[in-house]
Design an enzyme around this catalytic site. Structure first.
Site, PDB file in Angstrom:
ATOM      1  N   GLU A 191      -3.606   4.309  -3.434  1.00 51.84           N
ATOM      2  CA  GLU A 191      -4.411   5.138  -2.518  1.00 51.84           C
ATOM      3  C   GLU A 191      -4.220   6.631  -2.782  1.00 51.84           C
ATOM      4  O   GLU A 191      -3.297   7.250  -2.256  1.00 51.84           O
ATOM      5  CB  GLU A 191      -4.057   4.826  -1.059  1.00 51.84           C
ATOM      6  CG  GLU A 191      -4.869   5.662  -0.059  1.00 51.84           C
ATOM      7  CD  GLU A 191      -4.577   5.337   1.414  1.00 51.84           C
ATOM      8  OE1 GLU A 191      -3.814   4.389   1.677  1.00 51.84           O
ATOM      9  OE2 GLU A 191      -5.107   6.048   2.286  1.00 51.84           O
ATOM     10  N   LYS A 229       0.837  -1.180   0.000  1.00 57.33           N
ATOM     11  CA  LYS A 229       0.000   0.000   0.000  1.00 57.33           C
ATOM     12  C   LYS A 229       0.877   1.237   0.000  1.00 57.33           C
ATOM     13  O   LYS A 229       1.941   1.255   0.607  1.00 57.33           O
ATOM     14  CB  LYS A 229      -0.920  -0.029   1.216  1.00 57.33           C
ATOM     15  CG  LYS A 229      -1.753   1.225   1.364  1.00 57.33           C
ATOM     16  CD  LYS A 229      -1.835   1.593   2.808  1.00 57.33           C
ATOM     17  CE  LYS A 229      -1.489   3.041   3.054  1.00 57.33           C
ATOM     18  NZ  LYS A 229      -1.675   3.369   4.463  1.00 57.33           N
ATOM     19  N   GLU A 259      -5.662   9.590  -1.575  1.00 59.14           N
ATOM     20  CA  GLU A 259      -6.637  10.112  -0.617  1.00 59.14           C
ATOM     21  C   GLU A 259      -6.850  11.611  -0.782  1.00 59.14           C
ATOM     22  O   GLU A 259      -5.896  12.386  -0.773  1.00 59.14           O
ATOM     23  CB  GLU A 259      -6.217   9.838   0.828  1.00 59.14           C
ATOM     24  CG  GLU A 259      -7.150  10.542   1.832  1.00 59.14           C
ATOM     25  CD  GLU A 259      -6.970  10.133   3.288  1.00 59.14           C
ATOM     26  OE1 GLU A 259      -5.998   9.434   3.608  1.00 59.14           O
ATOM     27  OE2 GLU A 259      -7.834  10.534   4.107  1.00 59.14           O
TER      28      GLU A 259
END
Lengths: 363, 372
Positions: free
Chosen positions: B188, B147, B190
């Protein structure tokens, strides 16, 4: 980066409704937008003179086909001249078509021009005054438009510039259409010319489509109110290896899976020189391919819907119904293919299997 | 663009796709237990516990050794580097425990955010140096996914074109290196919930950011079927005066994804981004019940929203371990249900949402300008 509203909710609703109507279950598009020059080639093949009247008579043959035609055809793409033509009885073609519940579309691009400094690559022109033209076409009854960009596969092609330039003009065209209530069909055709194999075509199709959808995103195009008209993923015409319909179906659907957001309501394949029968079998294979299909997968065929009809008509008044029957038969077959329900009986006319490939095809 | 030089063999692709599918098997999601030492400090301070390696180990042990029910709810666990090499009291490596339960082990590989000069407080994420070697080592040590978190924020001037482009690019480089080493990259991007912007603004920005991310992934030849996406849900900014229903949040979220995420992506594992435990679950449920067609799995990759109650229940007391595990399993279960659109809250959260309602579950976990 505050969002400027490019379309009101009502405008979005209208566009989405039209797009969905065109590709509703079992329906596809008849691409009858051949330019005068291109119609010339078609008519020459059947030894018919390329006059405005002959062009009108042939389009009349197609548009006035009765019966299940309207169950198979959700939209018809017109050429400019045809949009203002009428039947023998004086009924405007636009009205004839609309009365059958078929959506009227219009080709709005102005053909390809060379991209300097590339290996024979092109970009498509037609943006000048497009806003005004779209407004007029909308008044004349059109509810969708089509614009064809062309790319080719070669040692140096497609180049990043060609991909980017064509993606950009497609996005500008789409944006202008939507401002005028027209659903834009986005057509980034990758020609089948060449000896490349299926995988090369798939790779390039993925790159091209990714660039197209980035451009559409950048230009704030409302995807739910668009349609895509791509090539199927096929080997190049001179490729020595043969691939099955299933392989073509899988390569095509995989490429789309990797690039087309689910918000796009429908994907209407061009036939790109495939024979009538191959186009139908490949479309069928795409629909039978075991990957998820969040968009409708249907047809937007020109030659692959009209070849048999042209041959049957042969320019003779007494053959009009024969021509219509041939057209209707292909329309019904493609409707089935768009649902993955086509089972060939082997009973196809000679013209169906004839390879419609024409080298370096320009409309 | 001339030749295709395949980035991955068919066998490599198959392995990556299978790992991704295993993580997001129906009803399963991800426990994000990859808080850095600094982030863990904040968590432990809140319950009056000292931030030592042993306390971090003990706390992660609580999560790792929760009972077998978690096998049904958790498809993957994201580790922090330190934790990947820790073990239970009796010496069993955490990673063994996880793998024995058919849970896929993942590892956070980024090295945090750094400023982008010339922007209004925007950042990119570092960690590419030596990433290939680190991934190879992590793969040997049992990790099958990774990740990497990029951060963007909404304001009148942000996210800027540069921030979007730069973060999309590093995500793509990270993803490429992971896949070369048999590791499924969770991507990811965000977008923080800080700010007074409304739901529409967040949706618009999310669509732009995700559009850029998927273009970058395409440019870098990423095999989408062997990736997962970890986005924010589309929500109003934390200081937005307008309240929205879970259904509005769900529709905005699913619409944004439908316009940007190709169907080849097997799953979308949402971050909780400071929502309360209950809010995150209710929103995930609404997303799964949204009637728009959704060709990817839509599940959770929650950190705080899976652990808040467990942390509180533990409070640093060894004797509270079972109680803490019960809280964790409870949240895992409701989120599993939410990922199937089958969650029925027994107590309706109050109409005002955040900050009200009983217990830690409803308490807003929002932390301003959150950095892990």
């Amino acid at each position: 980066m505050p969002p400027q509203v490019s379309l009101s909710p009502e405008q979005k609703q209208e566009l989405a409704t039209i797009a969905n109507q065109i590709v509703a279950g079992g329906k596809g598009i008849l691409a009858a937008d051949e330019s005068v020059g291109t119609m010339g080639k078609r008519l020459k093949n059947i030894e018919v003179e390329n006059t405005e009247e002959n062009r009108r008579v042939f389009r009349q043959l197609l548009f006035s086909t009765e019966g299940e035609m309207a169950d198979c055809i959700g939209g018809i793409i017109f050429f400019h001249e045809t949009l203002f033509q009428s039947t023998d009885d004086g009924i405007p073609f636009t009205q004839l078509v609309k009365d059958k519940g078929i959506v009227v579309g219009i080709k709005v691009d102005k053909g390809v021009v060379p991209l300097a400094g590339t290996d024979g690559e092109t970009v498509t022109q037609g943006l000048d005054g497009l806003h005004e033209r779209c407004a007029q076409y909308s008044k004349a009854g059109a509810q969708f438009a089509k614009w064809r960009s062309v790319l080719k596969i070669g040692d140096n092609c497609p180049s990043p510039q060609a991909i980017q330039a064509n993606a950009e003009v497609l996005a500008r065209y789409a944006s202008i259409c939507q401002q005028n209530g027209l659903v834009p069909i986005v057509e980034p055709e990758i020609l089948p010319d060449g000896a490349h194999n299926l995988h090369r075509c798939q790779y390039i199709t993925e790159k091209v489509l990714s660039a197209v959808y980035k451009a559409l995103n950048d230009h704030h195009v409302y995807l739910e109110g668009t349609l895509l008209k791509p090539n199927m993923v096929t080997p190049g015409h001179c490729c020595a290896t043969k691939f099955t319909h299933e392989e073509i179906g899988m390569a095509t659907l995989t490429a789309l899976h990797r690039t087309i957001p689910p918000a796009v309501p429908g994907i209407c394949f061009l036939s790109g020189g495939q024979s009538e029968e191959d186009s139908s079998l490949n479309l069928n294979a795409v629909n039978l391919c075991p990957l998820s299909k969040p968009w409708r997968l249907t047809f937007s065929f020109g030659r692959a819907l009209q070849a048999s009809a042209l041959a049957a008509w042969a320019g003779k008044a007494e053959n009009i119904s024969l021509g219509q029957e041939a057209f209707l038969q292909r329309a019904k077959i493609n409707s089935l293919s768009s649902k993955g329900e086509y089972i060939p009986s082997g009973d196809t006319s000679e013209a169906s299997n004839f390879n419609l490939y024409a080298q370096n095809y320009i409309y | 663009m001339t030749h295709q030089a395949p980035a991955l063999t068919p066998e490599q692709k198959k392995e990556l796709n299978e790992i991704a599918l295993q993580i997001i098997s129906p009803g399963k999601g991800i426990l994000a237990a990859d808080e850095s030492v600094g982030s863990m400090a904040k968590r432990l301070t809140q319950i009056g516990v000292e931030n030592t390696e042993e306390n971090r180990r003990f706390y992660r042990q609580i999560l790792m050794t929760a009972d077998d029910r978690v096998k049904t709810f958790i498809g993957g666990v994201i580790f922090f580097h330190e934790t990947l090499y820790q073990a239970t009291d009796d010496g069993t490596p955490f990673i063994n425990i996880i793998k024995e339960r058919n849970i896929v082990a993942g590892i956070k590989v980024d090295k945090g955010v750094v400023p982008l000069a010339g922007t209004n407080g925007e950042s990119t994420t570092q960690g590419l140096d030596g990433l290939a070697e680190r991934c190879a080592q992590y793969k040997k040590d049992g990790a099958d996914f990774a990740k990497w978190r990029c951060v963007l924020k909404i304001s009148p001037t942000t996210p800027s074109a540069l921030a979007i482009l730069e973060n999309a690019n590093v995500l793509a480089r990270y993803a490429s290196i992971c896949q070369q080493n048999g590791i499924v990259p969770i991507v990811e991007p965000e977008i923080l919930p800080d700010g007074g912007h409304d739901l529409k603004r967040c949706q618009y920005v999310t669509e732009k950011v995700l559009g850029a991310v998927y273009k970058a992934l395409s440019d870098h030849h990423i095999y989408l079927e062997g990736t997962l996406l970890k986005p924010n849900m589309v929500t109003p900014g934390h200081s937005c005066p307008t309240k929205y229903s879970p259904e509005e949040i769900a529709t905005a979220t699913v619409t944004a994804l439908r316009r940007t995420v190709p169907p080849a992506v097997p799953g979308v594992t949402f971050l909780s981004g400071g929502q309360s435990e209950e809010e995150a679950t209710i929103n995930l449920n609404a997303i799964n019940k949204c009637p728009l067609p959704k060709p990817w799995a839509l599940t959770f990759s929650f950190g705080r929203a899976l652990q808040a109650s467990a942390l509180n229940a533990w409070g640093g007391e060894k004797d509270n371990m079972q109680a803490a595990q019960d809280e964790f399993v409870k949240r895992a279960e409701v989120n599993s249900l939410a990922s199937l659109g089958q969650y029925e809250p027994s107590i309706e959260p109050s109409a005002e949402g955040e900050g009200e309602g009983e217990g830690a579950a409803s308490q807003s976990l929002y932390v301003e300008n959150h950095a892990y």
